[in-house]
Design a protein around this motif. Structure first.
Motif, PDB file in Angstrom:
ATOM      1  N   GLN A   1     -15.362   3.683  -1.717  1.00  0.00           N
ATOM      2  CA  GLN A   1     -14.645   4.949  -1.858  1.00  0.00           C
ATOM      3  C   GLN A   1     -13.303   4.737  -1.182  1.00  0.00           C
ATOM      4  O   GLN A   1     -13.224   4.592   0.025  1.00  0.00           O
ATOM      5  CB  GLN A   1     -15.415   6.020  -1.107  1.00  0.00           C
ATOM      6  N   GLU A   2     -12.225   4.616  -1.976  1.00  0.00           N
ATOM      7  CA  GLU A   2     -10.964   4.226  -1.360  1.00  0.00           C
ATOM      8  C   GLU A   2     -10.461   5.277  -0.401  1.00  0.00           C
ATOM      9  O   GLU A   2      -9.988   4.988   0.671  1.00  0.00           O
ATOM     10  CB  GLU A   2      -9.917   3.968  -2.443  1.00  0.00           C
ATOM     11  N   VAL A   3     -10.539   6.534  -0.831  1.00  0.00           N
ATOM     12  CA  VAL A   3     -10.049   7.602   0.040  1.00  0.00           C
ATOM     13  C   VAL A   3     -11.229   8.504   0.354  1.00  0.00           C
ATOM     14  O   VAL A   3     -11.825   9.080  -0.540  1.00  0.00           O
ATOM     15  CB  VAL A   3      -8.925   8.394  -0.632  1.00  0.00           C
ATOM     16  N   GLN A   4     -11.575   8.534   1.651  1.00  0.00           N
ATOM     17  CA  GLN A   4     -12.760   9.312   2.014  1.00  0.00           C
ATOM     18  C   GLN A   4     -12.413  10.767   2.179  1.00  0.00           C
ATOM     19  O   GLN A   4     -11.343  11.096   2.601  1.00  0.00           O
ATOM     20  CB  GLN A   4     -13.353   8.763   3.298  1.00  0.00           C
TER      21      GLN A   4
ATOM     22  N   VAL B   1       0.873  -1.180   0.000  1.00  0.00           N
ATOM     23  CA  VAL B   1       0.000   0.000   0.000  1.00  0.00           C
ATOM     24  C   VAL B   1       0.907   1.226   0.000  1.00  0.00           C
ATOM     25  O   VAL B   1       1.606   1.497   0.967  1.00  0.00           O
ATOM     26  CB  VAL B   1      -0.951   0.037   1.216  1.00  0.00           C
ATOM     27  N   GLU B   2       0.902   1.933  -1.123  1.00  0.00           N
ATOM     28  CA  GLU B   2       1.770   3.104  -1.279  1.00  0.00           C
ATOM     29  C   GLU B   2       0.965   4.359  -0.935  1.00  0.00           C
ATOM     30  O   GLU B   2      -0.177   4.508  -1.381  1.00  0.00           O
ATOM     31  CB  GLU B   2       2.243   3.166  -2.736  1.00  0.00           C
ATOM     32  N   ARG B   3       1.559   5.250  -0.143  1.00  0.00           N
ATOM     33  CA  ARG B   3       0.921   6.513   0.259  1.00  0.00           C
ATOM     34  C   ARG B   3      -0.532   6.295   0.699  1.00  0.00           C
ATOM     35  O   ARG B   3      -1.461   6.980   0.226  1.00  0.00           O
ATOM     36  CB  ARG B   3       0.934   7.511  -0.881  1.00  0.00           C
ATOM     37  N   GLY B   4      -0.695   5.299   1.568  1.00  0.00           N
ATOM     38  CA  GLY B   4      -2.037   4.912   2.004  1.00  0.00           C
ATOM     39  C   GLY B   4      -2.826   6.076   2.590  1.00  0.00           C
ATOM     40  O   GLY B   4      -2.267   6.960   3.224  1.00  0.00           O
ATOM     41  N   THR B   5      -4.115   6.073   2.347  1.00  0.00           N
ATOM     42  CA  THR B   5      -5.133   7.030   2.836  1.00  0.00           C
ATOM     43  C   THR B   5      -5.061   8.406   2.181  1.00  0.00           C
ATOM     44  O   THR B   5      -5.883   9.260   2.469  1.00  0.00           O
ATOM     45  CB  THR B   5      -5.120   7.241   4.390  1.00  0.00           C
ATOM     46  N   THR B   6      -4.067   8.627   1.315  1.00  0.00           N
ATOM     47  CA  THR B   6      -3.998   9.923   0.626  1.00  0.00           C
ATOM     48  C   THR B   6      -4.648   9.786  -0.753  1.00  0.00           C
ATOM     49  O   THR B   6      -4.902   8.664  -1.214  1.00  0.00           O
ATOM     50  CB  THR B   6      -2.531  10.385   0.430  1.00  0.00           C
TER      51      THR B   6
ATOM     52  N   GLN C   1      -3.269   9.907  -3.415  1.00  0.00           N
ATOM     53  CA  GLN C   1      -2.328   9.218  -4.309  1.00  0.00           C
ATOM     54  C   GLN C   1      -2.197   7.732  -3.985  1.00  0.00           C
ATOM     55  O   GLN C   1      -1.352   7.039  -4.542  1.00  0.00           O
ATOM     56  CB  GLN C   1      -0.929   9.854  -4.215  1.00  0.00           C
ATOM     57  N   GLN C   2      -3.033   7.235  -3.085  1.00  0.00           N
ATOM     58  CA  GLN C   2      -2.880   5.833  -2.662  1.00  0.00           C
ATOM     59  C   GLN C   2      -2.907   4.867  -3.849  1.00  0.00           C
ATOM     60  O   GLN C   2      -3.742   4.991  -4.740  1.00  0.00           O
ATOM     61  CB  GLN C   2      -4.012   5.467  -1.695  1.00  0.00           C
ATOM     62  N   ARG C   3      -1.940   3.890  -3.848  1.00  0.00           N
ATOM     63  CA  ARG C   3      -1.978   2.799  -4.825  1.00  0.00           C
ATOM     64  C   ARG C   3      -1.812   1.491  -4.064  1.00  0.00           C
ATOM     65  O   ARG C   3      -1.042   1.420  -3.102  1.00  0.00           O
ATOM     66  CB  ARG C   3      -0.824   2.925  -5.833  1.00  0.00           C
ATOM     67  N   VAL C   4      -2.555   0.468  -4.495  1.00  0.00           N
ATOM     68  CA  VAL C   4      -2.483  -0.835  -3.837  1.00  0.00           C
ATOM     69  C   VAL C   4      -2.095  -1.870  -4.874  1.00  0.00           C
ATOM     70  O   VAL C   4      -2.659  -1.899  -5.970  1.00  0.00           O
ATOM     71  CB  VAL C   4      -3.852  -1.202  -3.214  1.00  0.00           C
TER      72      VAL C   4
END
Ligand code: SAH
Length: 469
Positions: free
Chosen positions: A466-469, A419-424, A426-429
């Motif tokens: 919604q991945e990033v709320q 999980v890259e830059r999680g919760t932002t 720009q998050q990528r999984v």
């Protein structure tokens, strides 16, 4: 409190009008409203109009304003502009208002054509006044009704005696400055005054009582600073705790890491001093001992210092070391937990950290190698089935980590995720297996901060709507 990133072309200031000439063009009720606002400032108001409303007529007769009885033309205005601070235009002829506004604009004299922000260089905010305290609300001319509605709400919450409090604080400003030359000391005394009984005394007009309270605070030598070790969560400001938010609003100084992005920093009090103490790879800004010393030094100087950390301060955040340094120096401190990267990233990626079917435990480990490049971990307790392994700082050592897990008993097909830059935003999984994960990271140029999640829970991933709320 919430900062806004939207742009506005309007800049609110508080203008001194005492003794200044102000032209008001028009003699009806709209003009009278503006005159009512201007008179208390001590401005010399000249009203240009063929006729006056009864209200303005009275003011003119009492000598409060000057009436110039003319049918106003561009030439009349031009002649009167020199030495004029502001112009209000409020005739009931829109075309005339506009042409007169243009004359003022050309002469660079600030002008407000009432209800016509398009041709105005300033607009009048909705005002709430309590003596010297003025609260102005502007919507940039976009929604005057909304501005007035907000003003009504402000009227409700501002205590009636506010002007007494402001008067008291003004009277005590110079004496306090003489006793406490350092601005940060003064601010602290005032804040304690406002937080405590002092403000109630001043609001009720008990000046003597308020003065005694101020004296008491001045002589209270316990005005010592403190340090707050606060977790800011993994990136999304929505994951800040209420406690973190309150302390961010109260701090004098903020020491923050590279995990703290601008979205979070936006919530720090505007005039707090901000000091970056993060560690960038290969470029240590300030060693840990330096940070500890800085926290102690500033608290001793009476500052309220916020040590803002990504995630939780006690999970790979060196919060423990800072707390020990503060204890040794006898500095009061508070710890506010934060949502750690494991919690935040797992939730936003839709991967449960435990699951009744496959993971009865969850282990947080560090993948950070020592300076000599080695990384020693208790692999026999890590490479186990029926548990989830979350690796912080694991990106650089990813191939080594995956190989070790396989060497110690997990199959190459064992599920794993990044999980890259999680919760932002720009998050990528990326999901794969112990065999594929290092290549996935290279192929997709995965960057820090990235969290590694290993275990069968990855197969239970359900993407949140919604991945990033
Ligand atoms: N105290 C922090 C962890 C600091 S160690 C916490 O509780 O979260 C720094 C590591 O945390 C990073 O290398 C990365 O592995 C992880 N991390 C922190 N924020 C992250 C984020 N937004 N997305 C992915 N990983 C993150």
């Amino acid at each position: 409190m919430q900062p806004s990133s939207s742009k506005t072309g309007w800049f609110p200031i508080v203008l001194r009008l005492d003794g200044e000439r102000v032209l008001v063009i028009g003699g009806g009720n709209v003009a009278a409203n503006k005159v009512q606002l201007l008179v208390p400032t001590g401005a010399r108001v000249e009203v240009l109009s063929p006729a006056l409303s009864p209200e303005l007529q009275t003011l003119a007769e009492d000598g409060v304003i000057t009436h110039v009885q003319i049918d106003v033309t561009e030439a009349d205005v031009t002649a009167r502009l020199p030495g004029c601070r502001l112009v209000y235009i409020a005739t009931n002829d829109n075309a005339l208002n506009r042409s007169l506004a243009a004359v003022c604009q050309a002469a660079n004299v600030p002008v407000c054509a009432v209800d016509d922000p398009g041709v105005s260089s300033f607009i009048t905010p909705a005002l709430t006044t309590r003596g010297e305290v003025q609260v102005a609300v502007s919507t940039g001319g976009a929604a005057p009704v909304l501005a007035r509605r907000l003003r009504a709400k402000i009227e409700e919450i501002l205590p009636a005696g506010l002007h007494k409090l402001a008067d008291f604080m003004q009277t005590m400003r110079l004496p306090l400055r003489a006793k406490l030359p350092n601005p940060s000391d003064r601010r602290q005394v005032w804040e304690r005054f406002l937080d405590g009984r002092g403000s109630h005394l001043a609001l009720s007009g008990d000046t003597a009582g308020a003065e005694r309270e101020l004296d008491r605070l001045l002589n209270d030598h316990s005005l010592q600073g403190e340090v707050w070790l606060v977790g800011a969560g993994p990136g999304d400001p929505n994951l800040l705790t209420l406690a973190a938010l309150r302390l961010m609003q109260d701090a004098d100084t903020v020491l923050y890491d590279n995990l703290i992005g601008p979205d979070i920093l936006n919530y720090v009090r505007r005039d707090a001093e901000r000091i970056f103490v993060g560690k960038r790879r290969n470029r240590h800004t300030l060693p840990q001992e330096g940070i500890n010393d800085e926290l102690v030094r500033r608290a001793k100087a009476g500052e309220r210092v916020l040590r803002l950390k990504g995630g939780d301060p006690f999970i790979f955040g060196r919060g423990g070391e800072e707390m020990e340094a503060l204890m040794e120096a006898g500095i009061p401190f508070r710890i506010v937990p934060g949502i750690s990267a494991a919690n935040g990233c797992a939730a936003y990626a839709g991967i449960p950290l435990t699951h009744r079917d496959c993971a009865q435990a969850c282990l947080f480990i560090t993948g950070h190698a020592r300076a000599d490049g080695t990384l020693e971990l208790a692999w026999e307790t890590i490479a186990l089935r029926r548990q989830t392994v979350v690796i912080y700082m694991g990106l650089n050592m990813l191939p080594f980590l995956c190989t070790q897990l396989k060497t110690h008993g997990l199959p190459g097909t064992w599920p794993a995720a990044l999980v890259e830059r999680g919760t932002t935003p720009q998050q990528r999984v990326f999901t794969g297996t112990l065999d594929t994960l290092p290549d996935l990271a290279t192929q997709h140029d995965v960057v820090s901060p990235t969290l590694v999640i290993i275990g069968e829970v990855v197969n239970h991933r359900v993407q949140p709507t919604q991945e990033v709320q």
